[in-house]
Design an enzyme around this catalytic site. Structure first.
Site, PDB file in Angstrom:
ATOM      1  N   GLU A  52       0.635  -1.164   0.130  1.00 30.63           N
ATOM      2  CA  GLU A  52       0.013   0.098  -0.033  1.00 30.63           C
ATOM      3  C   GLU A  52       0.662   1.284  -0.025  1.00 30.63           C
ATOM      4  O   GLU A  52       0.563   2.305  -0.582  1.00 30.63           O
ATOM      5  CB  GLU A  52      -0.976   0.207   1.440  1.00 30.63           C
ATOM      6  N   TYR A 135      -6.178   6.119   4.953  1.00 26.55           N
ATOM      7  CA  TYR A 135      -6.331   5.296   3.862  1.00 26.55           C
ATOM      8  C   TYR A 135      -5.691   3.834   4.001  1.00 26.55           C
ATOM      9  O   TYR A 135      -6.041   2.786   3.745  1.00 26.55           O
ATOM     10  CB  TYR A 135      -5.882   5.971   2.567  1.00 26.55           C
ATOM     11  N   ASP A 153     -10.180   5.708  -2.715  1.00 24.85           N
ATOM     12  CA  ASP A 153      -9.152   6.342  -3.586  1.00 24.85           C
ATOM     13  C   ASP A 153      -9.599   7.023  -4.743  1.00 24.85           C
ATOM     14  O   ASP A 153     -10.810   6.722  -5.069  1.00 24.85           O
ATOM     15  CB  ASP A 153      -7.967   5.422  -3.776  1.00 24.85           C
TER      16      ASP A 153
END
Ligand code: SF4
Length: 370
Positions: A52, A135, A153
């Site tokens: 990520e 996130y 996103d």
């Protein structure tokens, strides 16, 4: 709220009823069409965390070899936490946005110290890790631990905006809130990780910004933008950050076939990697004048700069950089020249040097051979 971003309770109810069928179609499509990306072969929260972080602002195809090399070098959070940062920066070289590497390394140390080396499964704890924002915490928690937290996103926002025929963009608070509400309504409680990845995958492979492949889309039945006729017009494009054009004067200082490097570029950029001594300027002239002054201060020795002997262009984040390389010659070596790291041009490609330094090194090498 603008009219297009507002949803009535009746509309929400109707959506909630349709959400089950849409969700099932999306998950089925993901099961059958998901690309076999390396981080999808694991449930290890650490590996998913690394992926990520690398995927922030970097294309999947670029990330894959970096991710594989990184996990071979640091297969666990503990290995990463105990590594010297120079080695981490070396493996990150070329991925850009080095701040991510520094935060990931600091984050691994925090996880080892406070959570026994295991990325925490609780959102509040995950957020205490350096560099782990909303996130990243949501992505790791949903994918590795199956927690029903949505991940929003740009790709996901585009798919959702098109499903509802919603205009606006993620920089607008109204738009963001409306999309978050829609996502909360849709998320799968049983398979949140697959659901989040399915929406991202749909945005990356099918619901493309300029040319959506609606014929291959598993949720086209529910798509309002498609019904309206021009799905590519949804959502409105986000205002782009203007590209900044700068000049950078770099010095190639030789001593006995070795070349001088320093940590970092100018203005705090790539500060963990080796670089040719360099200075930014608004013009070519300003850059070289500032470079001469900086070098004299750094080396404690008067210096001759000749050139530019080479010119090249380089991009770093939103900067487009015109690089002028000057040949530097120290009139005498002073004790302060020890501040430089001396290496050969061929070694440069193998050390923890920035991409720009490697690029300049290749150009100089070609000139020497030519
Ligand atoms: S139908 Fe087309 S525009 Fe709508 S979600 Fe699918 S790919 Fe995107």
């Amino acid at each position: 709220l603008s009219k297009s971003n507002q949803a009535s309770p009746a509309f929400d109810r109707e959506r909630a009823e349709g959400a089950g069928a849409l969700r099932a179609a999306l998950l089925r499509w993901y099961r059958e069409h998901a690309r076999p990306l390396p981080w999808r072969r694991t449930n290890d929260p650490y590996a998913i965390w690394v992926s990520e972080v690398m995927l922030q602002q970097t294309q999947i195809a670029t990330v894959i070899p970096y991710y594989e090399r990184f996990l071979r070098a640091f297969p666990s959070c503990e290995c990463l936490a105990k590594a010297h940062f120079g080695r981490v920066a070396e493996l990150w070289s070329g991925l850009g946005y080095y701040r991510r590497a520094r935060l990931l390394h600091a984050g691994a140390r925090k996880v080892l110290k406070d959570f026994g080396g295991q990325f925490p499964a609780r959102y509040e704890e995950a957020r205490k890790i350096p560099g782990v924002g909303h996130y990243t915490a949501s992505a790791v928690l949903s994918i590795a631990y199956g927690k029903p937290v949505p991940v929003l996103d740009g790709n996901v926002a585009r798919v959702l905006a098109r499903l509802e025929g919603r205009r606006g963009n993620l920089a607008q608070l109204n738009f963001r809130r409306a999309v978050e509400r829609q996502l909360n309504l849709l998320i799968s409680i049983r398979k949140p990780g697959s659901f989040n990845q399915a929406l991202m995958e749909l945005g990356q492979t099918t619901c493309l910004p300029r040319d959506p492949r609606c014929g291959a889309c598993p949720v086209h039945r529910w798509c309002r933008a498609l019904q309206l006729g021009r799905p590519q017009d949804f959502p409105a494009p986000r205002p782009r950050r203007a590209i900044e054009r700068r000049h950078l004067a770099a010095a190639a200082i030789y001593d006995n076939h070795k070349i001088a490097l320093v940590r970092g570029l100018d203005e705090g950029l790539v500060r963990d990697l080796w670089n040719f001594p360099s200075v930014f300027g608004a013009s070519e002239r300003e850059a070289v004048e500032r470079l001469a002054a900086r070098l004299e201060l750094l080396s404690g020795s008067p210096l001759e700069l000749r050139g530019p002997v080479a010119r090249l262009r380089h991009g770093i984040t939103f900067r487009s950089i015109e690089v002028e390389v000057y040949a530097g010659h120290l009139r005498r070596l002073s004790p302060r020249t020890k501040k430089f790291h001396w290496t050969t041009l061929s070694m440069l490609q193998r050390t923890g040097a920035s991409q720009l330094a490697k690029k300049i090194g290749s150009v100089l090498e070609q000139m020497r051979l030519g």
